[in-house]
Scaffold this active site. Structure first.
Site, mmCIF file in Angstrom:
data_model
loop_
_atom_site.group_PDB
_atom_site.id
_atom_site.type_symbol
_atom_site.label_atom_id
_atom_site.label_comp_id
_atom_site.label_asym_id
_atom_site.label_seq_id
_atom_site.Cartn_x
_atom_site.Cartn_y
_atom_site.Cartn_z
ATOM 1 N N HIS A 1 -54.463 -19.032 -84.410
ATOM 2 C CA HIS A 1 -54.158 -17.676 -83.950
ATOM 3 C C HIS A 1 -54.700 -16.603 -84.881
ATOM 4 O O HIS A 1 -54.451 -15.411 -84.651
ATOM 5 C CB HIS A 1 -52.645 -17.502 -83.794
ATOM 6 C CG HIS A 1 -52.063 -18.318 -82.685
ATOM 7 N ND1 HIS A 1 -51.585 -19.599 -82.872
ATOM 8 C CD2 HIS A 1 -51.894 -18.044 -81.366
ATOM 9 C CE1 HIS A 1 -51.122 -20.067 -81.727
ATOM 10 N NE2 HIS A 1 -51.309 -19.153 -80.793
ATOM 11 N N HIS B 1 -57.465 -22.909 -77.695
ATOM 12 C CA HIS B 1 -56.580 -24.070 -77.763
ATOM 13 C C HIS B 1 -55.765 -24.167 -76.479
ATOM 14 O O HIS B 1 -55.669 -23.228 -75.710
ATOM 15 C CB HIS B 1 -55.657 -23.998 -78.985
ATOM 16 C CG HIS B 1 -54.836 -22.737 -79.054
ATOM 17 N ND1 HIS B 1 -55.323 -21.558 -79.572
ATOM 18 C CD2 HIS B 1 -53.560 -22.468 -78.669
ATOM 19 C CE1 HIS B 1 -54.399 -20.621 -79.509
ATOM 20 N NE2 HIS B 1 -53.309 -21.156 -78.956
ATOM 21 N N CYS C 1 -43.104 -20.179 -73.092
ATOM 22 C CA CYS C 1 -44.521 -20.501 -73.270
ATOM 23 C C CYS C 1 -44.736 -21.055 -74.670
ATOM 24 O O CYS C 1 -44.079 -20.648 -75.624
ATOM 25 C CB CYS C 1 -45.414 -19.282 -73.026
ATOM 26 S SG CYS C 1 -44.928 -17.801 -73.913
ATOM 27 N N HIS D 1 -47.245 -24.530 -76.801
ATOM 28 C CA HIS D 1 -48.421 -25.387 -76.881
ATOM 29 C C HIS D 1 -48.024 -26.859 -76.948
ATOM 30 O O HIS D 1 -47.041 -27.199 -77.604
ATOM 31 C CB HIS D 1 -49.232 -25.082 -78.146
ATOM 32 C CG HIS D 1 -49.334 -23.642 -78.491
ATOM 33 N ND1 HIS D 1 -48.386 -22.989 -79.245
ATOM 34 C CD2 HIS D 1 -50.276 -22.722 -78.174
ATOM 35 C CE1 HIS D 1 -48.739 -21.718 -79.384
ATOM 36 N NE2 HIS D 1 -49.873 -21.533 -78.745
ATOM 37 N N GLU E 1 -36.124 -23.985 -76.583
ATOM 38 C CA GLU E 1 -35.929 -22.540 -76.497
ATOM 39 C C GLU E 1 -34.718 -22.148 -75.667
ATOM 40 O O GLU E 1 -34.057 -21.153 -75.959
ATOM 41 C CB GLU E 1 -37.178 -21.862 -75.911
ATOM 42 C CG GLU E 1 -38.345 -21.818 -76.854
ATOM 43 C CD GLU E 1 -39.395 -20.792 -76.448
ATOM 44 O OE1 GLU E 1 -39.089 -19.923 -75.606
ATOM 45 O OE2 GLU E 1 -40.517 -20.871 -76.969
ATOM 46 N N TYR F 1 -57.960 -17.136 -71.449
ATOM 47 C CA TYR F 1 -57.896 -15.707 -71.787
ATOM 48 C C TYR F 1 -57.915 -15.543 -73.304
ATOM 49 O O TYR F 1 -57.627 -16.481 -74.055
ATOM 50 C CB TYR F 1 -56.623 -15.063 -71.205
ATOM 51 C CG TYR F 1 -55.378 -15.380 -72.001
ATOM 52 C CD1 TYR F 1 -54.862 -14.481 -72.942
ATOM 53 C CD2 TYR F 1 -54.711 -16.600 -71.836
ATOM 54 C CE1 TYR F 1 -53.730 -14.782 -73.675
ATOM 55 C CE2 TYR F 1 -53.580 -16.913 -72.581
ATOM 56 C CZ TYR F 1 -53.100 -15.993 -73.493
ATOM 57 O OH TYR F 1 -51.992 -16.310 -74.236
ATOM 58 N N GLU G 1 -54.206 -14.276 -79.349
ATOM 59 C CA GLU G 1 -54.094 -15.471 -78.525
ATOM 60 C C GLU G 1 -55.457 -15.748 -77.904
ATOM 61 O O GLU G 1 -56.116 -14.830 -77.412
ATOM 62 C CB GLU G 1 -53.064 -15.281 -77.405
ATOM 63 C CG GLU G 1 -51.624 -15.215 -77.872
ATOM 64 C CD GLU G 1 -51.065 -16.566 -78.290
ATOM 65 O OE1 GLU G 1 -51.837 -17.543 -78.356
ATOM 66 O OE2 GLU G 1 -49.854 -16.641 -78.562
ATOM 67 N N GLU H 1 -56.422 -18.834 -75.482
ATOM 68 C CA GLU H 1 -55.829 -20.039 -74.927
ATOM 69 C C GLU H 1 -56.437 -20.440 -73.594
ATOM 70 O O GLU H 1 -56.884 -19.599 -72.816
ATOM 71 C CB GLU H 1 -54.317 -19.826 -74.725
ATOM 72 C CG GLU H 1 -53.572 -19.577 -76.009
ATOM 73 C CD GLU H 1 -52.085 -19.404 -75.801
ATOM 74 O OE1 GLU H 1 -51.323 -19.725 -76.737
ATOM 75 O OE2 GLU H 1 -51.673 -18.946 -74.713
ATOM 76 N N TRP I 1 -50.614 -12.259 -71.447
ATOM 77 C CA TRP I 1 -50.762 -13.475 -70.640
ATOM 78 C C TRP I 1 -49.807 -13.476 -69.453
ATOM 79 O O TRP I 1 -50.170 -13.916 -68.361
ATOM 80 C CB TRP I 1 -50.585 -14.728 -71.500
ATOM 81 C CG TRP I 1 -49.240 -14.873 -72.142
ATOM 82 C CD1 TRP I 1 -48.121 -15.463 -71.625
ATOM 83 C CD2 TRP I 1 -48.868 -14.417 -73.460
ATOM 84 N NE1 TRP I 1 -47.083 -15.402 -72.510
ATOM 85 C CE2 TRP I 1 -47.512 -14.771 -73.644
ATOM 86 C CE3 TRP I 1 -49.554 -13.765 -74.492
ATOM 87 C CZ2 TRP I 1 -46.824 -14.478 -74.823
ATOM 88 C CZ3 TRP I 1 -48.866 -13.478 -75.659
ATOM 89 C CH2 TRP I 1 -47.528 -13.836 -75.816
#
Length: 202
Positions: free
Chosen positions: A44, A51, A86, A88, A106, A121, A131, A133, A178
């Site tokens: 990042h 990624h 959101c 990874h 979360e 994006y 970002e 991703e 995003w």
């Protein structure tokens, strides 16, 4: 009610460290083929290195979307409103495992998801972080009560899709980049996501 925020008395909160700057993320090319692995902080940094990521949209049976406000301790877009969850997948982890792991970490929730689409994006937060991703987008529906992780989430609320459309149009700066991209595409191309469950439609 178009939008309803969960307060401290109604919501249930946890405090578990689930994000790590050294966790290995999956680097990919524009065709989503793995090219290597890199720690989250480095992936990042600057303009970001492409990624793999995912975004989850959880609706209740009233058709309202569960939104989260990102915690102020977040490096990127702290305090912004975004989709339900959101994150990874980590090195060696399937996407299916990752989405369910993170939803529990979360929000303490379980939900069945359907894959909708993926897209690439790049969004710049500041000179030092961004970002970049290739993001997989999923949607699901449950009336399970969230148990929010206060290290990741500042607030939660449910909102009706039409009300969210109006709020994004009036105040786009309050939402993560995003999420705005994903919401627009869901609204334009994935109407089935917003249809009531079969048991309610009959």
């Amino acid at each position: 009610m178009a939008s309803r925020e969960l307060d401290d008395n109604e919501g249930v909160w946890s405090k578990n460290v689930v994000s790590f700057q050294d966790e290995p993320l999956v680097l990919v090319d524009e065709h989503d083929r793995e090219t290597g692995f890199l720690d989250k902080a480095s992936a990042h940094h600057g303009q970001g290195i492409l990624h793999r990521a995912f975004s989850l949209f959880v609706f209740n049976t009233n058709g309202e979307l569960l939104l989260q406000q990102r915690a102020e301790g977040k490096r990127l877009w702290p305090g912004y409103w975004s989709n339900t969850c959101c994150s990874h997948p980590r090195r060696g982890e399937t996407m299916e495992t990752a989405i369910h792991r993170r939803l529990v970490e979360e929000l303490g929730m379980q939900c069945e998801f359907q894959f909708q689409f993926k897209f690439q994006y790049q969004a710049q937060f500041d000179a030092e972080g961004a970002e970049h991703e290739l993001c997989w987008v999923y949607a699901g529906r449950t009336d399970a009560s969230p148990v929010a992780n206060m290290l990741e989430i500042a607030a939660l609320r449910y909102i009706a899709p039409d009300a969210l459309d109006r709020e994004i149009a009036a105040h786009p700066e309050r939402f993560t980049p995003w999420f705005r991209i994903e919401w627009d595409r869901l609204r334009r191309e994935h109407a089935h996501v917003f249809a009531p469950p079969a048991s309610l439609a009959s």
